[in-house]
Design an enzyme around this catalytic site. Structure first.
Site, PDB file in Angstrom:
ATOM      1  N   LYS A  13       0.835  -1.219   0.000  1.00  0.00           N
ATOM      2  CA  LYS A  13       0.000   0.000   0.000  1.00  0.00           C
ATOM      3  C   LYS A  13       0.866   1.264   0.000  1.00  0.00           C
ATOM      4  O   LYS A  13       0.610   2.199  -0.750  1.00  0.00           O
ATOM      5  CB  LYS A  13      -0.926   0.028   1.228  1.00  0.00           C
ATOM      6  CG  LYS A  13      -1.917  -1.110   1.299  1.00  0.00           C
ATOM      7  CD  LYS A  13      -2.936  -0.896   2.403  1.00  0.00           C
ATOM      8  CE  LYS A  13      -2.352  -0.933   3.797  1.00  0.00           C
ATOM      9  NZ  LYS A  13      -1.785  -2.230   4.209  1.00  0.00           N
ATOM     10  N   ARG A  88      -9.744   0.752   8.945  1.00  0.00           N
ATOM     11  CA  ARG A  88      -9.377  -0.656   9.149  1.00  0.00           C
ATOM     12  C   ARG A  88     -10.499  -1.420   9.813  1.00  0.00           C
ATOM     13  O   ARG A  88     -10.364  -2.627  10.042  1.00  0.00           O
ATOM     14  CB  ARG A  88      -8.135  -0.723  10.028  1.00  0.00           C
ATOM     15  CG  ARG A  88      -6.846  -0.995   9.249  1.00  0.00           C
ATOM     16  CD  ARG A  88      -5.715  -0.778  10.210  1.00  0.00           C
ATOM     17  NE  ARG A  88      -4.555  -1.567   9.987  1.00  0.00           N
ATOM     18  CZ  ARG A  88      -3.404  -1.079   9.540  1.00  0.00           C
ATOM     19  NH1 ARG A  88      -3.318   0.164   9.163  1.00  0.00           N
ATOM     20  NH2 ARG A  88      -2.352  -1.855   9.458  1.00  0.00           N
ATOM     21  N   ARG A 127      12.132 -10.839   3.829  1.00  0.00           N
ATOM     22  CA  ARG A 127      12.623  -9.444   3.960  1.00  0.00           C
ATOM     23  C   ARG A 127      13.145  -9.199   5.383  1.00  0.00           C
ATOM     24  O   ARG A 127      14.198  -8.595   5.581  1.00  0.00           O
ATOM     25  CB  ARG A 127      11.489  -8.452   3.630  1.00  0.00           C
ATOM     26  CG  ARG A 127      11.937  -7.005   3.683  1.00  0.00           C
ATOM     27  CD  ARG A 127      10.843  -6.032   3.264  1.00  0.00           C
ATOM     28  NE  ARG A 127       9.595  -6.189   4.005  1.00  0.00           N
ATOM     29  CZ  ARG A 127       9.363  -5.622   5.181  1.00  0.00           C
ATOM     30  NH1 ARG A 127      10.279  -4.890   5.751  1.00  0.00           N
ATOM     31  NH2 ARG A 127       8.208  -5.802   5.792  1.00  0.00           N
ATOM     32  N   ARG A 139      11.123  -2.545  12.374  1.00  0.00           N
ATOM     33  CA  ARG A 139      10.037  -1.938  13.146  1.00  0.00           C
ATOM     34  C   ARG A 139       9.709  -2.864  14.315  1.00  0.00           C
ATOM     35  O   ARG A 139       9.929  -4.077  14.227  1.00  0.00           O
ATOM     36  CB  ARG A 139       8.804  -1.834  12.243  1.00  0.00           C
ATOM     37  CG  ARG A 139       8.683  -0.507  11.550  1.00  0.00           C
ATOM     38  CD  ARG A 139       7.659  -0.527  10.459  1.00  0.00           C
ATOM     39  NE  ARG A 139       6.360  -1.102  10.822  1.00  0.00           N
ATOM     40  CZ  ARG A 139       5.308  -1.084  10.022  1.00  0.00           C
ATOM     41  NH1 ARG A 139       5.381  -0.515   8.840  1.00  0.00           N
ATOM     42  NH2 ARG A 139       4.174  -1.629  10.384  1.00  0.00           N
ATOM     43  N   ARG A 150      -1.084  -9.449  12.929  1.00  0.00           N
ATOM     44  CA  ARG A 150      -1.543  -8.324  12.101  1.00  0.00           C
ATOM     45  C   ARG A 150      -2.376  -8.841  10.923  1.00  0.00           C
ATOM     46  O   ARG A 150      -3.375  -8.234  10.534  1.00  0.00           O
ATOM     47  CB  ARG A 150      -0.349  -7.508  11.592  1.00  0.00           C
ATOM     48  CG  ARG A 150       0.321  -6.732  12.723  1.00  0.00           C
ATOM     49  CD  ARG A 150       1.653  -6.176  12.305  1.00  0.00           C
ATOM     50  NE  ARG A 150       1.538  -5.136  11.300  1.00  0.00           N
ATOM     51  CZ  ARG A 150       2.506  -4.814  10.459  1.00  0.00           C
ATOM     52  NH1 ARG A 150       3.660  -5.456  10.483  1.00  0.00           N
ATOM     53  NH2 ARG A 150       2.327  -3.856   9.582  1.00  0.00           N
TER      54      ARG A 150
HETATM   55  P1  AMP Z   1       0.643   0.058   9.380  1.00  0.00           P
HETATM   56  O1  AMP Z   1       1.930   0.792   9.293  1.00  0.00           O
HETATM   57  O2  AMP Z   1      -0.448   0.672   8.580  1.00  0.00           O
HETATM   58  O3  AMP Z   1       0.775  -1.404   9.130  1.00  0.00           O
HETATM   59  O4  AMP Z   1       0.157   0.197  10.913  1.00  0.00           O
HETATM   60  C1  AMP Z   1       0.971  -0.243  11.973  1.00  0.00           C
HETATM   61  C2  AMP Z   1       0.099  -0.392  13.206  1.00  0.00           C
HETATM   62  O5  AMP Z   1      -0.488   0.866  13.546  1.00  0.00           O
HETATM   63  C3  AMP Z   1      -1.063  -1.372  13.070  1.00  0.00           C
HETATM   64  O6  AMP Z   1      -0.662  -2.715  13.278  1.00  0.00           O
HETATM   65  C4  AMP Z   1      -1.977  -0.851  14.172  1.00  0.00           C
HETATM   66  O7  AMP Z   1      -1.542  -1.241  15.450  1.00  0.00           O
HETATM   67  C5  AMP Z   1      -1.807   0.653  14.063  1.00  0.00           C
HETATM   68  N1  AMP Z   1      -2.757   1.245  13.108  1.00  0.00           N
HETATM   69  C6  AMP Z   1      -2.472   1.871  11.946  1.00  0.00           C
HETATM   70  N2  AMP Z   1      -3.586   2.295  11.329  1.00  0.00           N
HETATM   71  C7  AMP Z   1      -4.609   1.918  12.126  1.00  0.00           C
HETATM   72  C8  AMP Z   1      -6.019   2.039  12.018  1.00  0.00           C
HETATM   73  N3  AMP Z   1      -6.600   2.645  10.972  1.00  0.00           N
HETATM   74  N4  AMP Z   1      -6.764   1.535  13.027  1.00  0.00           N
HETATM   75  C9  AMP Z   1      -6.204   0.932  14.079  1.00  0.00           C
HETATM   76  N5  AMP Z   1      -4.889   0.774  14.234  1.00  0.00           N
HETATM   77  C10 AMP Z   1      -4.077   1.250  13.271  1.00  0.00           C
END
Ligand code: AMP
Length: 250
Positions: A13, A88, A127, A139, A150
């Site tokens: 994404k 989400r 990776r 991370r 996740r």
């Molecule tokens: P991402 O970088 O988008 O994979 O997000 C990393 C983490 O941030 C996720 O695993 C969640 O813990 C939190 N997070 C990011 N976006 C959201 C969202 N829209 N709703 C809830 N948690 C989020």
């Protein structure tokens, strides 16, 4: 233009959002990046979500909705934005609908990056192994165990959005397992098709319908129109059998 990129973690994404930023001059709004910045700056919000993010679970809806609302109100988001990692959950999608209609805005499309979960896991795990071998920093949520969580969160809480946006007529699905360039091309085609449909079908059809009805009316002399109207109303008033006879007489 306002878009949503939908797909599990590791589907690409972020990379595709950058392509869209370059092509359409939109801003990329990644809730993951915003939350990580809050964690890094050790703000009260950051401290609240740090352990949740590290566990691979989703942060509370109200927290995420508040940061998105604050962000889309800023001047640089006026031209349009790409939501990456938001919404989400269905509750977040509903909050986004309310937020956008409050600001008089609309979504253009929701792009779903369809991926094969097993292949995705292999791709991310290799990776992670590569980065660890090179001594690069990962991370906090970049490890196989958290990754499984996740992905489960995506399946259970985020995947229902596919049906949600399909029902709203906004969903465009692309094959996310192709190369970065091929996926980007698919997204461009999906967006172009949508623009064609909006400009090529809806407006002209409505115009043609309206125009031809008006022309038909204008071409009939007034006396003729009156005669037709009288026949129509008297046929409607008569019982069925005599209405049929009147029709035959005509
Ligand atoms: P991402 O970088 O988008 O994979 O997000 C990393 C983490 O941030 C996720 O695993 C969640 O813990 C939190 N997070 C990011 N976006 C959201 C969202 N829209 N709703 C809830 N948690 C989020």
């Amino acid at each position: 233009m306002r878009l949503i990129l939908l797909g599990p973690p590791g589907a690409g994404k972020g990379t595709q959002a950058q392509h869209l930023v370059a092509k359409y001059g939109l801003v990329q709004l990644s809730t993951g990046d915003m939350l990580r910045a809050a964690v890094k700056a050790a703000t009260p919000l950051g401290r609240q979500v740090e352990h949740i993010m590290a566990s691979g679970a989703l942060c509370p809806d109200d927290v995420v909705v508040a940061i998105v609302e604050d962000r889309i109100e800023r001047p640089d988001a006026r031209k349009g934005f790409i939501l990456d990692g938001f919404p989400r959950t269905v509750a977040q999608a509903e909050a986004l609908d309310r937020m956008l209609s409050k600001h008089g805005l609309e979504l253009e499309a929701v792009i779903e990056l369809r991926v094969n979960e097993a292949a995705l896991l292999r791709r991310i795990e290799s990776r992670i192994a590569e980065m660890t071998a090179q001594g690069r920093q990962l991370r906090a949520d970049d490890n196989p165990e958290v990754l499984h969580r996740r992905l489960a969160a995506y399946r259970e809480q985020t995947a229902p959005l596919i049906t949600y946006y399909r029902r709203h007529g906004l969903l465009r699905s692309v094959d996310g397992m192709q190369t970065v360039e091929e996926v980007a091309a698919q997204i461009r085609r999906a967006l172009d098709e949508k623009t064609d449909r909006a400009t090529g079908a809806k407006a002209p059809n409505r115009q043609i319908g309206k125009k031809s009805a008006l022309l038909r009316k204008r071409r009939q002399p007034k006396a003729e129109r009156k005669k037709r109207k009288t026949l129509r109303t008297s046929a409607a008033r008569k019982p069925k059998s005599s209405a049929k006879q009147a029709k035959r007489r005509r």
